[in-house]
Design an enzyme around this catalytic site. Structure first.
Site, PDB file in Angstrom:
ATOM      1  N   ASP A 192       0.715  -0.987   0.101  1.00  0.00           N
ATOM      2  CA  ASP A 192       0.169   0.189   0.202  1.00  0.00           C
ATOM      3  C   ASP A 192       0.944   1.139   0.054  1.00  0.00           C
ATOM      4  O   ASP A 192       1.516   1.569   0.913  1.00  0.00           O
ATOM      5  CB  ASP A 192      -0.948   0.155   1.242  1.00  0.00           C
ATOM      6  CG  ASP A 192      -1.700   1.294   1.549  1.00  0.00           C
ATOM      7  OD1 ASP A 192      -1.860   1.788   0.361  1.00  0.00           O
ATOM      8  OD2 ASP A 192      -2.325   1.437   2.328  1.00  0.00           O
ATOM      9  N   ASP A 230      -2.174   5.531  -5.165  1.00  0.00           N
ATOM     10  CA  ASP A 230      -2.377   4.774  -4.109  1.00  0.00           C
ATOM     11  C   ASP A 230      -2.642   3.504  -4.337  1.00  0.00           C
ATOM     12  O   ASP A 230      -3.908   3.191  -4.910  1.00  0.00           O
ATOM     13  CB  ASP A 230      -3.647   5.586  -3.292  1.00  0.00           C
ATOM     14  CG  ASP A 230      -3.804   4.942  -1.971  1.00  0.00           C
ATOM     15  OD1 ASP A 230      -3.026   3.894  -1.678  1.00  0.00           O
ATOM     16  OD2 ASP A 230      -4.488   5.012  -0.946  1.00  0.00           O
TER      17      ASP A 230
END
Length: 508
Positions: free
Chosen positions: A102, A289
């Site tokens: 992430d 992201d």
């Protein structure tokens, strides 16, 4: 065999090895982690649960991308639809965990064997400190709040295996509490954050930093290739130490990181069907992201996109009130060249000059108390007014008549994104939907309908949902776009820590 025969045999062996092994220059310093992809699942996704005809208070309700405090972006993250996972090991010998890599957070956490009271822990791999010869006790408490869940526990230190690399003395969180449904239904065990240390909970040094500090990668660069062409099986690859030319076409367009914490950069205009939305013509902030499955943006623009692609929305009574009672006044002020951000305060709908009086509470979820804010949901009329100003300003720039502008804005009031975060579309209408373009580094990056529409299920039961979701980040951090997997799938993404830049190229 004579000396000459032995030499020939050795030469033949060397030539054979060269044909079956990659050249040292290609493989050196590159660590490949295969990613698995799962299709979006009807049971685990956040369903809209609303029909287009229902009236909803503007920006009220349980938006899964919004925290109660309207705080840090980490606190807005929604892992319910996460699709891409990879495997790491923690401890010696390595205990295997499936994690999300992430770029929108910075901590590593996995479930702990001491997680006794959360059902989610029993459905996933759990870290056993006593089974590792390299475990070091830390014990500092830690907690992370996400948009659709939270974890709490304490820090420990151990070796972390990523591909062929072993990162020593890595701080990570042993999660002893995983309340809520998010991690209960999750297909992953934990999260490995690849953001900057500035947003790391407890000031823990991120895994990526440790790789660089310990000389485990030749170049301080990692890259993502997400395979969007398969439902299961090979989902893509993350490469630490560089990139693979087979994963992209042409050259990357690089933009500098503008604010460390997230991989944040400046983005230009957003176009729908080749026409400017006007919202980001003067620039917007964006972050790349990998931990967000959809593409999130300001409600005003997502609503316009919804209208163009025929996405089901919800009716906002506040929005309609703005058009009927204040629409002409707003138009008159725009025509009088009043500064747009001051209009809603002049008509008495916003407290300050176009702001909502929100605190600058976009911050890291670290050891501080949560920042309370009156936020967006506290003042829906102000939010509706600000959106109307954006829409009208854009229509005036296209030389539309006042009647057409008011009618158009009234239509948009019926297309606001669902408070549950998703908007359904007709699977048979993809051919008539427009491209959506994002301007990055002066270049336009287009998403085609088949790239931004997500299919859920198969056959007659299949449903299609928009890959765009609404999320409003107040100033000074916002307005902000979050380019998740919907964008990173079509565009190979390079995260260059050494030069503090991000690069995008068409994915192969």
């Amino acid at each position: 065999m004579g000396t000459r025969g032995l030499a020939l045999a050795l030469l033949a062996a060397v030539l054979l090895l060269q044909t079956v092994l990659p050249a040292a220059s290609e493989a050196e310093g590159l660590v490949r982690i295969a990613l698995k992809k799962r299709p979006i699942d009807r049971n685990s996704r956040v369903a809209t649960g609303l029909s287009g005809g229902e009236e909803q208070p503007l920006l009220s309700g349980a938006n899964p991308l919004r925290s109660e405090e309207e705080g840090d972006i980490v606190a807005l993250k929604n892992y319910m639809n996460a699709q891409y996972f990879g495997e790491i090991g923690v401890g010696t010998p390595p205990q295997k965990f499936t994690v999300i890599f992430d770029t929108g957070s910075s901590n590593l956490w996995v479930p702990s064997a001491k997680c006794y009271f959360s059902i989610a822990c029993y459905l996933h791999s759990r870290y056993k400190a006593g089974a590792s010869s390299t475990y070091k006790k830390n014990g500092k408490p830690a907690a992370i709040q996400y948009g659709t869940g939270s974890i709490a526990g304490y820090f420990s230190e151990d070796s972390v295996t990523v591909g062929d690399l072993v990162v020593k003395d890595q701080e990570f969180i042993e999660a002893t509490k995983e309340p809520g449904i998010t991690f209960l239904v999750a297909k992953f065990d934990g999260i490995l954050g690849l953001g900057f240390k500035e947003i790391s909970v407890g000031k823990a040094v991120p895994v990526w930093y440790k790789m660089i500090e310990q000389g485990l990668v030749s170049d301080p660069v990692f890259s993502f290739w997400l395979n969007r062409h398969v439902d299961e099986g090979e989902g893509g690859e993350i490469i630490f130490g560089g990139m693979d030319p087979k994963h992209y076409v042409g050259e990357h367009t690089y933009v500098p990181v503008t604010q460390k914490g997230y991989w944040q950069f400046d983005m230009g205009d957003v176009l729908v069907g080749g026409k400017s939305t006007g919202f980001c013509a003067g620039g917007c902030a964006a972050i790349a992201d990998s931990g967000t499955s959809l593409l999130a943006g300001p409600t005003a623009i997502i609503t316009e996109i919804n209208e163009k692609i025929g996405a089901a929305g919800v009716v906002s009574q506040e929005c309609k009130t703005i058009v009927s009672q204040y629409g002409q006044q707003i138009l008159d002020l725009l025509l009088a060249e009043t500064q747009p951000k001051k209009i809603c305060s002049q008509v008495g709908l916003c407290t300050f000059d176009g702001t909502r009086g929100v605190s600058a509470g976009i911050r890291s979820v670290v050891d501080d108390e949560p920042v309370k804010s009156n936020g967006l949901r506290a003042d829906p009329m102000c939010s509706a007014c600000e959106m109307a100003v954006v829409w009208m300003q854009n229509q005036l720039a296209q030389n539309k008549t006042q009647d057409l502008i008011l009618d158009y804005v009234n239509q948009l009031c019926n297309r606001l994104p669902s408070p549950m975060g998703e908007s359904a579309v007709d699977c048979g209408s993809l051919g008539s939907m427009p491209d959506i373009e994002f301007t990055i580094g002066g270049k336009k990056f287009a998403l085609k309908p088949e790239e931004y529409i997500l299919k859920v299920g198969e056959g007659a039961a299949a449903q299609c949902i928009s890959g765009f979701t609404a999320m409003d980040i107040p100033p000074p951090r916002g307005p902000l776009w979050i380019l998740g997997d919907v964008f990173m799938g079509p565009y190979h993404t390079v995260f260059d820590y050494g030069k503090l830049r991000i690069g995008f190229a068409k994915a192969a």
